[in-house]
Scaffold this motif. Structure first.
Motif, mmCIF file in Angstrom:
data_model
loop_
_atom_site.group_PDB
_atom_site.id
_atom_site.type_symbol
_atom_site.label_atom_id
_atom_site.label_comp_id
_atom_site.label_asym_id
_atom_site.label_seq_id
_atom_site.Cartn_x
_atom_site.Cartn_y
_atom_site.Cartn_z
ATOM 1 N N LEU A 1 0.836 -1.195 0.000
ATOM 2 C CA LEU A 1 0.000 0.000 0.000
ATOM 3 C C LEU A 1 0.876 1.252 0.000
ATOM 4 N N PHE B 1 2.367 2.022 -3.472
ATOM 5 C CA PHE B 1 1.492 2.633 -4.466
ATOM 6 C C PHE B 1 0.997 3.998 -4.006
ATOM 7 N N THR C 1 3.629 6.374 -5.113
ATOM 8 C CA THR C 1 3.564 6.722 -6.533
ATOM 9 C C THR C 1 2.365 7.615 -6.813
ATOM 10 N N LEU C 2 1.304 7.467 -6.044
ATOM 11 C CA LEU C 2 0.097 8.246 -6.333
ATOM 12 C C LEU C 2 0.249 9.681 -5.850
ATOM 13 N N HIS D 1 -1.274 7.882 -15.264
ATOM 14 C CA HIS D 1 -0.280 7.477 -14.277
ATOM 15 C C HIS D 1 -0.912 7.347 -12.896
ATOM 16 N N ASP D 2 -1.745 8.334 -12.547
ATOM 17 C CA ASP D 2 -2.412 8.266 -11.249
ATOM 18 C C ASP D 2 -3.363 7.080 -11.192
ATOM 19 N N SER E 1 -1.549 3.775 -10.202
ATOM 20 C CA SER E 1 -1.306 3.516 -8.774
ATOM 21 C C SER E 1 -2.614 3.439 -8.004
ATOM 22 N N ALA E 2 -3.602 4.249 -8.422
ATOM 23 C CA ALA E 2 -4.876 4.222 -7.701
ATOM 24 C C ALA E 2 -5.551 2.867 -7.842
ATOM 25 N N ALA F 1 -4.089 -0.014 -8.101
ATOM 26 C CA ALA F 1 -3.443 -0.955 -7.177
ATOM 27 C C ALA F 1 -3.967 -0.742 -5.762
ATOM 28 N N ILE F 2 -4.121 0.539 -5.389
ATOM 29 C CA ILE F 2 -4.619 0.815 -4.035
ATOM 30 C C ILE F 2 -6.049 0.315 -3.894
ATOM 31 N N LEU G 1 -6.114 -3.301 -3.185
ATOM 32 C CA LEU G 1 -5.830 -3.598 -1.782
ATOM 33 C C LEU G 1 -7.009 -3.231 -0.901
ATOM 34 N N LYS H 1 -5.164 -1.322 -14.362
ATOM 35 C CA LYS H 1 -3.760 -1.347 -13.949
ATOM 36 C C LYS H 1 -2.868 -1.865 -15.082
ATOM 37 N N LEU I 1 1.185 -1.359 -19.011
ATOM 38 C CA LEU I 1 1.775 -1.780 -20.286
ATOM 39 C C LEU I 1 1.975 -0.584 -21.210
#
Lengths: 491, 112, 168, 149
Positions: A12, A15, A18-19, D73-74, D77-78, D80-81, D84, D126, D131
């Motif tokens: 967590l 990421f 990075t965010l 880009h945001d 990562s968002a 991936a969050i 989770l 993601k 990619l």
């Protein structure tokens, strides 16, 4: 239920970094250090909890044959504490060190991924899951080795990545064979099924995994990538790679697989002894001829991993204690020495031992801590290295492996020899140096002092009462295969 | 059995390429061949004679499906290989920028 | 209504129909998912489809398009037979080379269809297009002449006149 | 320097006409991940290919005008969050990480199997962004290299 958070939190954090981060690294520093502190607390609490009764966690609410299991016994807790202590100190060191390379959040995100990979490998009880987390950690490691943007770093990283991919492919094939033999990927179940198989099947599977994870642990015939990768990486990463990565991905997995899953037998013992002996002698001789500071340390890592391997090969209770103790000690003093080398490199702009001189006046803390680290690694009392090596030698003699004991003694002497060279030319040379390119930051010095103190403090583990309290459950977890199966399968 | 042997030969071809080739790109391709051989091996031992694809649909029986787990493993390992290959290609490009060559024998700043 | 909006509406309905054709027209869940997918696609790539204002006489142009299709099939059959003859002839009388032809078409879609038609016809292959001069570079298995005008006549003219009526 | 401005008119026109169809197919694969082969990764790759198709045909500058690179880009990562968070909600509601806390629904219906379609969509975003950025970043190297020479 703290187990999944040990993996979720660094992921967590990676990421989130990075965010949220724009261009600078402020959020990266804040998040990674906060995460790391939390993880240390969690792993220490976990270690204390599992000393009594180990924990098993089934992911996504399914039961054993259908789920990925996370297992936390005292051996896992022991490894987690080592990983996170070194990681926090390396991170403290990084803040000042990495800023002089580049001001980017990417370093911290990758660092968190590295932690995720190692935590996952240590915690998981599933063979393929182990492979996946290993690749996550290695991927971050490849990127971090090349972080400094110099040609030789790219070269080292490429070499590392190619070697790592070969060994990963071998491990994947090994996983395939294990699955075709046992029809399961759960480590405890594999162990249960393999016990009914003929012994040569177990040995062949063991051989594949020995080569695969031996490459990750950089035992001697498979060591070619290590000196390049570990000497080219930025200093905190070198200390992470040498201190904990090769142990978490290599030695830890080997111990878990050989002792807890396949069952330790005479053939594995002989292979461990052979690999260990070769690593100690050859790597020490190679280290003596090095003039690059970090390369010398990298070869020294190979030879110290050799000590752990011969102790595992002996396989008695005392020897396992020696192996685990040496694993802990090596993480501490090799981490410290790489941080020292990094400070010297940053301040003088060179890694060549011939170009260094007397540093006592300008870098008093670095000189002092490197002295402690050197004494510890060469095995002089009262530092921790002395006790772990002594225990290994005593265990070898007790078990009747006299030649192995001889090798260990010779290895210690050779270690002393090349570290004398390291000290003599690196910190007590003839040329007196008074001007530095950069000044070491406060975080860097604190990290080094903490590790130097730890070099002394961990010696306390040889006191019988402390050992019984802390180390005995760990040794039991390593040696008791039946209990591991029973614990995971819940019978 | 012959299929397993061919699979093994593919693995060896990849290994041969990694060891003997001097071009960075060829090394990456050889690694890819090696990884494909490993993936092929995983899919191969899950196969059985007369087996069908392991997807549950209305009115299909489970009895003759092949084992889906190795296929899931292969998918995961393909994703990992994608990442590693991208990383290697990026490193190769950067090496080309620094050394102006793809020849591994000329990229030798690290001794021994 | 601007061209961009028109394009978006067109893409939305095309996407919806395509999605439902892939799944089913009756299941209400699929219809909801299809509308969602079509909306996202429209937002992402909706404005790209139409770039030039449509002409009148849609019906007449469609008829011409059908006629073009038959013409194209006929040309393709002829060219197929020709290439088969070349391949089967014992002397292999081929004369490969790259020639340049000039096209008077201005519409982007028309040029694309022309180039693709030439590529699909056996024996010829469009290599490049020069936007400034309107010249197409073509690889030809059996070069009959090197004169630009004559080549245009042989390769391009049979498609070009009809395409002009379809698109312009 | 031709690559910077994309390919010829023919390729561009074909891309312009077909890019929405590729997107649609990617979404179809993602939405049906729990029913048919494919799923988040495969669909995400298709989405990324649609973006890359545009980038190869039209060049980098036009792609930057078309899609918001920072937003992508945001989103990477968002997503991936979000993955989770869905997993942690599993801990909160059902007691273990990534547990399926939504109701399973009817077998073979589109809206079924609980959190799996949600996770598929998240993975699709993601993978698409990831990619795309792999190729995007490699093409940055290319331009820098030409500039150095």
């Amino acid at each position: 239920m703290i187990i999944p958070y040990l993996i979720i939190m660094p992921l967590l954090a990676a990421f989130l970094i990075t965010l949220i981060s724009g261009k600078g690294d402020t959020w990266g520093v804040i998040f990674s250090i906060l995460t790391e502190i939390t993880l240390i607390i969690l792993s220490v609490i976990g270690f204390i909890l599992v000393l009594e009764n180990p924990l098993v966690y089934n992911m996504s609410g399914w039961n054993i044959p259908y789920t990925i299991t996370l297992v936390m016994d005292s051996f896992t807790g022991f490894m987690l504490v080592i990983v996170h202590v070194i990681a926090l100190l390396a991170l403290m060191y990084s803040v000042a060190y990495i800023r002089h390379l580049s001001k980017s959040w990417k370093y911290y995100a990758l660092f968190m991924l590295l932690i995720t990979g190692m935590d996952g490998v240590i915690l998981t009880g599933d063979l393929f899951n182990l492979f996946v987390f290993m690749e996550i950690g290695l991927f971050a490691a490849y990127a971090l080795v090349a972080y400094g943007n110099r040609p030789e770093e790219f070269e080292a990283s490429f070499k590392y990545a190619v070697m790592g991919s070969i060994s990963s492919t071998l491990i994947l094939v090994g996983i395939g064979i294990v699955y075709s033999v046992t029809s399961t990927l759960n480590l405890a179940k594999i162990s249960e099924v393999l016990a009914t198989q003929p012994v040569h099947v177990v040995n062949w599977i063991g051989a594949i995994f020995l080569v695969g994870f031996g490459l990750k642990a950089a035992a001697m015939p498979f060591h070619a990538w290590l000196p390049d990768a570990h000497s080219s990486a930025p200093a905190p990463i070198s200390s992470m790679l040498s201190g904990v990565l090769i142990k978490a991905l290599g030695v830890y997995v080997l111990i878990r697989l050989i002792f807890n899953v396949f069952g330790f037998n005479a053939i594995f013992s002989r292979v461990f002894l052979g690999l260990g002996t070769l690593s100690i002698i050859a790597a020490s001789l190679l280290a003596i001829s090095q003039w690059d500071m970090k390369r010398l340390l990298a070869y020294s890592s190979v030879s110290q991993v050799g000590f752990i391997l011969i102790a595992l090969g002996i396989g008695t209770r005392m020897a396992i204690f020696g192996a685990l103790f040496h694993l802990l000690n090596h993480a501490i003093f090799k981490g410290l020495l790489f941080l020292n080398a990094g400070t010297v490199e940053m301040c003088l702009g060179t890694r060549d031992l011939k170009k260094m001189g007397r540093l006592g006046k300008v870098l008093p803390i670095t000189t002092g801590t490197s002295m402690i680290g050197t004494l510890a690694v060469s095995g002089l009392p009262p530092f921790n290295g002395f006790f772990s090596k002594l225990i290994i030698i005593i265990a070898a003699i007790e078990a009747g492996f006299f030649s192995t004991a001889g090798v260990a003694v010779v290895g210690s002497l050779l270690t002393l020899a090349y570290f004398m060279k390291f000290q003599r030319y690196g910190f007590f040379g003839d040329k007196v140096i008074e001007i530095l390119d950069h000044k070491p930051g406060l975080g860097m010095q604190t990290a080094m002092v903490c590790l130097a103190v730890l070099c002394l403090v961990t010696s306390i583990l040889v006191v019988p009462q402390v050992r019984e309290l802390v180390m005995d459950p760990v040794i039991n977890a390593v040696l008791n295969q039946a209990k591991y199966i029973e614990l995971v399968l819940g019978r | 059995m012959i299929l397993y042997l061919l699979c093994f030969i593919l693995l060896l071809i990849g290994l041969y390429g990694v060891i003997t080739k001097r071009d960075l790109i060829k090394i990456i391709l050889s690694l890819a061949i090696m990884e494909y051989a490993a993936n092929l091996f995983l899919v191969l031992f899950a196969y059985r004679k007369g087996g069908t694809y392991p997807i549950l649909e209305e009115g299909r029986e489970i009895a003759m499906m092949v084992d889906p787990l190795p296929q899931a493993l292969v998918l995961t390992s393909i994703v990992i290989e994608l990442g590693i290959t991208a990383m290697l290609v990026a490193l190769a490009v950067r090496l080309y920028q620094k050394y102006n060559t793809f020849d591994i024998t000329k990229i030798r700043r690290l001794a021994g | 209504m601007s061209l961009r909006t028109k394009s978006k509406i067109l893409v939305f309905f095309l996407a919806l129909v395509c999605y439902l054709a892939l799944t089913s027209f009756t299941d209400y869940q699929e219809i909801i998912a299809g509308i969602a997918a079509a909306l996202i696609v429209t937002l992402l790539a909706g404005g790209l489809l139409l770039q030039t204002e449509g002409k009148k006489n849609l019906f007449k142009r469609s008829l011409k398009a059908v006629e073009y299709m038959f013409r194209f099939l006929w040309e393709m059959t002829k060219a197929n037979l020709h290439v088969a003859y070349l391949v089967l002839h014992p002397n292999l009388p081929i004369k490969p080379g790259i020639v340049k032809i000039k096209s008077s078409l201005k519409n982007e879609s028309a040029i694309t269809v022309l180039a693709n038609s030439i590529t699909l016809t056996p024996g010829t292959l469009t290599i490049d297009y020069n936007e400034k001069t309107g010249e197409l570079y073509i690889h030809w298995i059996d070069v009959k002449s090197v004169d630009e005008k004559k080549d245009t006549e042989i390769i391009g003219a049979k498609f070009e006149n009809l395409l002009k009526e379809v698109f312009e | 320097m031709k690559e910077k401005h994309g390919m010829t008119l023919i390729v561009r026109t074909i891309t312009r006409i077909s890019v929405w169809l590729i997107f649609l197919y990617g979404f179809y694969i993602i939405f049906h991940g729990h029913l048919t082969p494919g799923g988040g990764f495969a669909g995400g790759v298709i989405l990324a290919l649609a973006l890359l198709n545009y980038m190869l045909a039209y060049g980098r500058e036009k792609t930057e005008n078309w899609i918001n690179i920072n937003l992508l880009h945001d989103m990477e990562s968002a997503s991936a969050i979000l993955f989770l968070i869905v997993g942690i909600l599993g801990i909160a509601i059902s007691g273990s990480f990534l547990a399926n806390w939504l109701s399973g629904g009817k077998l073979f219906a589109l809206f079924s199997s609980g959190t799996i379609p949600i996770l598929n969509i998240i993975i699709g975003i993601k993978v698409c962004a990831g990619l795309f950025f792999v190729v995007w970043t490699l093409s940055i190297f290319h331009i820098e290299e030409e500039a150095e020479e």
